[in-house]
Design a protein around this motif. Structure first.
Motif, short mmCIF file in Angstrom:
data_model
loop_
_atom_site.label_atom_id
_atom_site.label_comp_id
_atom_site.label_asym_id
_atom_site.label_seq_id
_atom_site.Cartn_x
_atom_site.Cartn_y
_atom_site.Cartn_z
N HIS A 1 0.83 -1.22 0.00
CA HIS A 1 0.00 0.00 0.00
C HIS A 1 0.86 1.26 0.00
O HIS A 1 0.42 2.30 -0.52
N TYR A 2 2.02 1.16 0.55
CA TYR A 2 2.92 2.31 0.56
C TYR A 2 3.48 2.58 -0.84
O TYR A 2 3.59 3.72 -1.27
N LYS A 3 3.80 1.49 -1.56
CA LYS A 3 4.35 1.59 -2.92
C LYS A 3 3.64 0.56 -3.81
O LYS A 3 4.18 -0.52 -4.09
N PRO A 4 2.42 0.85 -4.27
CA PRO A 4 1.62 -0.15 -4.98
C PRO A 4 2.20 -0.65 -6.29
O PRO A 4 1.79 -1.70 -6.78
N ASP A 5 3.14 0.09 -6.88
CA ASP A 5 3.66 -0.32 -8.19
C ASP A 5 4.82 -1.31 -8.08
O ASP A 5 5.35 -1.76 -9.10
N ARG A 6 5.23 -1.67 -6.88
CA ARG A 6 6.33 -2.62 -6.73
C ARG A 6 5.86 -4.04 -7.03
O ARG A 6 4.82 -4.47 -6.52
N ARG A 7 6.64 -4.75 -7.83
CA ARG A 7 6.33 -6.17 -8.06
C ARG A 7 6.63 -6.96 -6.78
O ARG A 7 7.46 -6.56 -5.96
N PHE A 8 5.98 -8.12 -6.68
CA PHE A 8 6.03 -8.83 -5.40
C PHE A 8 7.43 -9.22 -4.93
O PHE A 8 7.69 -9.23 -3.72
N PRO A 9 8.40 -9.54 -5.82
CA PRO A 9 9.71 -9.94 -5.28
C PRO A 9 10.45 -8.83 -4.55
O PRO A 9 11.34 -9.11 -3.73
N VAL A 10 10.13 -7.57 -4.87
CA VAL A 10 10.86 -6.46 -4.24
C VAL A 10 10.04 -5.76 -3.15
O VAL A 10 10.46 -4.73 -2.63
N LEU A 11 8.88 -6.31 -2.81
CA LEU A 11 8.15 -5.75 -1.68
C LEU A 11 8.99 -5.89 -0.41
O LEU A 11 9.60 -6.93 -0.17
N GLN A 12 9.01 -4.85 0.39
CA GLN A 12 9.82 -4.82 1.59
C GLN A 12 9.00 -5.26 2.80
O GLN A 12 7.79 -5.05 2.86
N THR A 13 9.67 -5.87 3.74
CA THR A 13 9.01 -6.16 5.01
C THR A 13 9.46 -5.14 6.04
O THR A 13 10.55 -4.56 5.92
N TYR A 14 8.62 -4.88 7.03
CA TYR A 14 8.90 -3.85 8.03
C TYR A 14 8.91 -4.48 9.43
O TYR A 14 8.20 -5.45 9.70
N GLY A 15 9.68 -3.88 10.29
CA GLY A 15 9.69 -4.28 11.68
C GLY A 15 8.54 -3.65 12.45
O GLY A 15 7.80 -2.82 11.94
N ALA A 16 8.43 -4.03 13.71
CA ALA A 16 7.31 -3.58 14.54
C ALA A 16 7.32 -2.08 14.77
O ALA A 16 6.28 -1.49 15.09
N LYS A 17 8.47 -1.42 14.61
CA LYS A 17 8.50 0.03 14.82
C LYS A 17 7.81 0.79 13.70
O LYS A 17 7.38 1.92 13.89
N ASP A 18 7.73 0.18 12.52
CA ASP A 18 7.20 0.89 11.36
C ASP A 18 5.84 0.38 10.89
O ASP A 18 5.13 1.10 10.18
N ALA A 19 5.48 -0.84 11.23
CA ALA A 19 4.20 -1.40 10.77
C ALA A 19 3.69 -2.40 11.79
O ALA A 19 4.49 -3.11 12.42
N PRO A 20 2.38 -2.47 11.98
CA PRO A 20 1.83 -3.46 12.91
C PRO A 20 2.02 -4.87 12.36
O PRO A 20 1.93 -5.08 11.15
N GLN A 21 2.27 -5.82 13.25
CA GLN A 21 2.61 -7.18 12.84
C GLN A 21 1.50 -8.16 13.21
O GLN A 21 1.01 -8.15 14.34
N LEU A 22 1.16 -9.03 12.27
CA LEU A 22 0.26 -10.14 12.57
C LEU A 22 1.03 -11.21 13.33
O LEU A 22 2.19 -11.48 13.02
N PRO A 23 0.38 -11.87 14.28
CA PRO A 23 1.10 -12.90 15.03
C PRO A 23 1.34 -14.18 14.24
O PRO A 23 2.24 -14.94 14.56
#
Length: 382
Positions: A309-331
């Motif tokens: 959602h932050y960068k919708p034009d990114r293809r799936f292999p280059v989507l970034q993951t975020y730590g808990a400080k920047d994005a809420p995490q599912l358990p």
């Protein structure tokens, strides 16, 4: 587990892309279930939901991020799996309709449950791949997205997703942002109706800005309806009324799978209303992130939804993951979370404390959350 950056030359290797090809194994599995019958027809949902949940528990999280300098050439093997899936899904759905309606070893209940399983994979994999393709500029990829969505009778998802959801996520105008304390069984009928009407209205508004009526041939709904009608007719021709019924079962299950995922992706996460129908910009914190390795293989990194959602034009292999400080995490990964969503008391026990913690972390200045809970804030301006 430490995060590291994957260099483009490493990303481009077939061996690194191969885990994302695991979904293709569901095609021969579907045919195995159909030819064997009996207890084997339960394998499609069992593998998709439970096997990947167990693999997540064993393999843990993947916190590595691809170098954003990777080119289209570096992503060849990743793109290819999404292109291959479309014809394979077509041959499987309609081949199984032809086969199952003539297979004497399959009883009525077995046929129904077989196509329940087919719907699990056309929803979990097919709609997910169409989601990846609809975000691309390439006309062939966008057509394949429409092709697969037509196969599950949910073509309007493209218009709703691109024109409404991405623009208005986390606001009262986005129907698929699940509200805090809203159970899935209330969310589901609401979103079925509202997403269809909002998608049609969005396309109508686009045409109106060009001074064209909704009946203009450029309205994609005419293509949507034509594709869906063609698939319904093909199912009828191949399998008669029984074949048509089986086709409708898989489509219904696929839609249910999609909306379960929509439900968990933004549950309770809202953008701050700045006044006058203005909302803050979309940030990674407005989507739930999940870094679970195996389910991200199956779902081609859909769980890195914060970055999508932050960068919708990114293809799936280059989507970034975020730590808990920047994005809420599912358990847990999506397979476990979607099962939990079907049991609202369990879902609220897992997720409501996380939503409240998210609010305290990012918006301590907001003291009255009732307008956000009820989606009664002013809708964003069009």
């Amino acid at each position: 587990m430490a995060s590291r950056i994957i260099a483009p030359q490493d990303l481009a290797r077939l061996s690194r892309a191969l885990p994302f090809w695991l979904s293709l194994l569901l095609i021969p599995l579907a045919w195995f279930c159909a030819t064997q019958g009996g207890w084997t027809i339960a394998l499609l949902p069992l593998v998709t939901w439970y096997l990947f949940s167990m693999l997540d528990a064993v393999l843990g999280l993947n916190l590595d991020n691809a170098d954003l300098e990777a080119t289209e050439a570096d992503l060849y093997w990743y793109r290819l799996v999404t292109l291959i899936w479309a014809p394979l899904q077509f041959l499987t759905v309609f081949g199984l309709i032809y086969y199952a309606t003539r297979a004497g070893h399959l009883g009525t209940a077995e046929r129904i449950f077989l196509f329940f399983g087919v719907g699990v994979i056309t929803g979990t994999i097919g709609i997910n791949y169409s989601h990846e393709l609809m975000h691309q500029r390439n006309k062939t990829e966008r057509f394949l997205a429409d092709f697969m969505l037509g196969m599950v009778l949910y073509s309007h998802f493209r218009s709703e997703h691109l024109l409404v959801h991405h623009r208005h996520v986390g606001t009262p105008r986005d129907t698929v942002t699940a509200r805090y304390n809203e159970g899935f069984h209330r969310f589901y009928p609401r979103v079925l109706l509202e997403s269809l009407t909002s998608a049609f209205q969005a396309e109508k508004n686009m045409l109106a800005r060009k001074r064209l009526p909704w009946t203009d041939p450029r309205n994609p709904f005419f293509k949507y309806w034509a594709l869906q009608a063609a698939f319904l007719l093909l199912a009828l021709l191949l399998g008669g009324w029984s074949g048509l019924g089986l086709f409708l079962i898989q489509a219904g299950v696929a839609i249910w799978q999609l909306e379960l995922v929509n439900y968990i992706e933004h549950y309770g996460l809202t953008r701050k209303h700045l006044g006058g129908g203005k909302y803050e910009h979309v940030q990674p914190r407005h989507s739930w992130n999940a870094a679970h390795r195996a389910s991200n293989w199956l779902l081609i990194n859909l769980q890195r939804h914060s970055d999508h959602h932050y960068k919708p034009d990114r293809r799936f292999p280059v989507l970034q993951t975020y730590g808990a400080k920047d994005a809420p995490q599912l358990p847990y990964g999506y397979p476990v979370m979607t099962m939990a969503a079907m049991v609202p008391p369990l879902w609220r026990r897992i997720m409501n404390p996380r939503v409240r913690k998210w609010r305290e972390t990012y918006y301590p200045e907001i003291t009255d959350w009732k307008p956000y809970n009820k989606a009664s804030n002013p809708p964003p301006r069009l």
